[in-house]
Design a protein around this motif. Structure first.
Motif, PDB file in Angstrom:
ATOM      1  N   ALA A 214       3.938  17.848   4.736  1.00 48.64           N
ATOM      2  CA  ALA A 214       4.805  18.300   4.435  1.00 48.64           C
ATOM      3  C   ALA A 214       5.300  17.266   4.193  1.00 48.64           C
ATOM      4  CB  ALA A 214       5.889  19.002   5.665  1.00 48.64           C
ATOM      5  N   ASP A 215       5.290  15.537   4.534  1.00 46.41           N
ATOM      6  CA  ASP A 215       6.212  14.544   3.787  1.00 46.41           C
ATOM      7  C   ASP A 215       5.600  13.923   2.681  1.00 46.41           C
ATOM      8  OD1 ASP A 215       7.559  15.047   6.274  1.00 46.41           O
ATOM      9  OD2 ASP A 215       6.463  13.934   7.121  1.00 46.41           O
ATOM     10  N   SER A 216       6.047  14.003   1.582  1.00 47.88           N
ATOM     11  CA  SER A 216       5.663  13.260   0.443  1.00 47.88           C
ATOM     12  C   SER A 216       6.378  12.243  -0.017  1.00 47.88           C
ATOM     13  CB  SER A 216       6.031  14.508  -0.907  1.00 47.88           C
ATOM     14  OG  SER A 216       7.034  14.637  -1.199  1.00 47.88           O
ATOM     15  N   LYS A 217       7.513  11.070   0.947  1.00 50.67           N
ATOM     16  CA  LYS A 217       7.815  10.893  -0.087  1.00 50.67           C
ATOM     17  C   LYS A 217       7.003   8.926   0.265  1.00 50.67           C
ATOM     18  CE  LYS A 217      11.834   7.336   1.512  1.00 50.67           C
ATOM     19  NZ  LYS A 217      12.851   7.361   2.769  1.00 50.67           N
ATOM     20  N   GLU A 218       6.963   8.651  -0.316  1.00 52.38           N
ATOM     21  CA  GLU A 218       6.177   7.884  -1.339  1.00 52.38           C
ATOM     22  C   GLU A 218       7.140   5.998  -0.670  1.00 52.38           C
ATOM     23  OE1 GLU A 218       3.652   6.814  -3.337  1.00 52.38           O
ATOM     24  OE2 GLU A 218       2.943   9.057  -3.902  1.00 52.38           O
ATOM     25  N   LEU A 219       6.156   5.255   0.321  1.00 47.19           N
ATOM     26  CA  LEU A 219       6.228   3.856   1.118  1.00 47.19           C
ATOM     27  C   LEU A 219       7.007   3.282   0.079  1.00 47.19           C
ATOM     28  CD1 LEU A 219       4.342   3.672   3.675  1.00 47.19           C
ATOM     29  CD2 LEU A 219       6.223   4.658   3.904  1.00 47.19           C
ATOM     30  N   LYS A 220       8.566   2.723  -0.083  1.00 47.03           N
ATOM     31  CA  LYS A 220       8.067   1.084  -1.104  1.00 47.03           C
ATOM     32  C   LYS A 220       9.113   0.216  -0.092  1.00 47.03           C
ATOM     33  CE  LYS A 220       7.516   3.804  -4.703  1.00 47.03           C
ATOM     34  NZ  LYS A 220       6.397   3.127  -6.043  1.00 47.03           N
ATOM     35  N   PHE A 221       8.934  -0.537  -0.678  1.00 46.89           N
ATOM     36  CA  PHE A 221       8.619  -1.407  -0.191  1.00 46.89           C
ATOM     37  C   PHE A 221       9.459  -3.248  -1.081  1.00 46.89           C
ATOM     38  CE2 PHE A 221       5.287  -0.179   2.038  1.00 46.89           C
ATOM     39  CZ  PHE A 221       6.251  -0.050   3.619  1.00 46.89           C
ATOM     40  N   LYS A 222      10.502  -3.496  -0.318  1.00 49.26           N
ATOM     41  CA  LYS A 222      10.720  -5.693  -1.271  1.00 49.26           C
ATOM     42  C   LYS A 222       9.850  -6.052  -0.908  1.00 49.26           C
ATOM     43  CE  LYS A 222      15.733  -4.441   0.334  1.00 49.26           C
ATOM     44  NZ  LYS A 222      16.836  -4.666   0.898  1.00 49.26           N
ATOM     45  N   SER A 223       9.246  -6.425  -0.324  1.00 50.97           N
ATOM     46  CA  SER A 223       7.619  -7.211  -0.630  1.00 50.97           C
ATOM     47  C   SER A 223       6.685  -6.490  -1.030  1.00 50.97           C
ATOM     48  CB  SER A 223       7.363  -7.289   0.989  1.00 50.97           C
ATOM     49  OG  SER A 223       5.793  -8.717   1.220  1.00 50.97           O
ATOM     50  N   SER A 224       7.153  -7.238  -2.435  1.00 47.00           N
ATOM     51  CA  SER A 224       5.917  -6.976  -3.164  1.00 47.00           C
ATOM     52  C   SER A 224       4.586  -7.295  -2.980  1.00 47.00           C
ATOM     53  CB  SER A 224       5.084  -8.413  -4.237  1.00 47.00           C
ATOM     54  OG  SER A 224       5.524  -9.466  -4.285  1.00 47.00           O
ATOM     55  N   ALA A 225       3.772  -8.475  -1.725  1.00 46.28           N
ATOM     56  CA  ALA A 225       3.077  -8.376  -1.097  1.00 46.28           C
ATOM     57  C   ALA A 225       2.398  -7.440   0.367  1.00 46.28           C
ATOM     58  CB  ALA A 225       2.866  -9.097  -0.082  1.00 46.28           C
ATOM     59  N   LEU A 226       3.188  -6.855   1.133  1.00 50.94           N
ATOM     60  CA  LEU A 226       3.708  -5.488   1.540  1.00 50.94           C
ATOM     61  C   LEU A 226       2.652  -4.201   0.694  1.00 50.94           C
ATOM     62  CD1 LEU A 226       3.213  -4.375   4.287  1.00 50.94           C
ATOM     63  CD2 LEU A 226       6.170  -4.562   4.080  1.00 50.94           C
TER      64      LEU A 226
END
Length: 237
Positions: free
Chosen positions: A111-123
């Motif tokens: 049910a969870d489709s949220k994409e993980l977005k991070f400020k760190s480009s390496a992460l």
């Protein structure tokens, strides 16, 4: 993270598995236990992961997450969120409250489709390479499930390595899945040191890629001395 929540009737914190292995400073055999991570040890657990996991795990270490202040903060917040699900597990030695090892487990929901977005480009690189393999695997459709048990890091304290602690942390998923009503657990294992213990407890290869293939896809992990990266699955009956 996931919209899934632990059943309220299930005891927490709960011991999932006990095993015997060498003591920390002698060959004496002592008892260890793998249990739910207590709320009052979450900060200690996260500090352990930041000190050891981010440096030791090949992908995270390759891109320098352990020295990236933005990534450190983002991982800290993510692990706090994961701990609130109450499925992360920790290993303790008999008569001690020192963290021997831990696995930051999480339940992933269809049910969870949220994409993980991070400020760190390496992460973001580490995350995207992992999510890319999950998308190829089509876990929910293949196994006909709504939720599965996964993880964002397993680590054993350096002085307790060589005792099979990592294997037992993985083995603890079996009684946990049964108690939680989950039939599948899926995790990315990035080196033989985790792939071999995973296979020992019942995980099998879901998707296998080489680090060279990841590089060709734009996911660069320079200096990793291993060939294969494996998304592995275990079905729990």
């Amino acid at each position: 993270m996931s919209s899934w929540s632990r059943p309220s009737e299930l005891e927490w914190p709960r011991v999932w598995i006990r095993f015997r292995a060498r003591d920390v400073d002698s060959d004496r055999m002592v008892e260890y236990r793998v249990q739910d991570l207590p709320e009052d040890r979450v900060r200690d657990a996260i500090d352990h992961m930041k000190e050891h996991f981010l440096r030791d795990e090949p992908m995270c270490g390759s891109v320098g997450l352990y020295k990236d202040p933005v990534a450190l903060e983002e991982f800290d917040l993510m692990w706090q969120d994961i701990a609130r699900q109450q499925v992360a597990v920790v290993c303790f030695r008999e008569g001690s409250d020192e963290i021997v090892g831990l696995n930051m487990l999480t339940v992933v929901s269809k049910a969870d489709s949220k994409e993980l977005k991070f400020k760190s480009s390496a992460l973001q690189t580490v995350c995207d390479s992992y999510i890319g393999l999950l998308k190829q695997a089509h876990i929910f459709e293949k196994y006909g499930i709504e939720n599965y048990l996964s993880a964002w890091g397993l680590s054993v304290s350096p002085k307790y390595r060589g005792r099979g602690v990592g294997t037992e942390l993985l083995r603890a998923r079996i009684p946990m899945c049964r108690a939680l009503g989950l039939t599948v657990t899926v995790t990315l294992f990035s080196n033989p040191g985790s792939q071999i213990p995973a296979a020992k407890v019942g995980f099998y290869d879901e998707i296998v890629v080489t680090y060279k293939q990841l590089e060709e896809q734009g996911y660069l992990f320079p200096g990793v001395p291993y060939e294969l990266n494996k998304l592995m699955t275990m079905v729990v009956e």
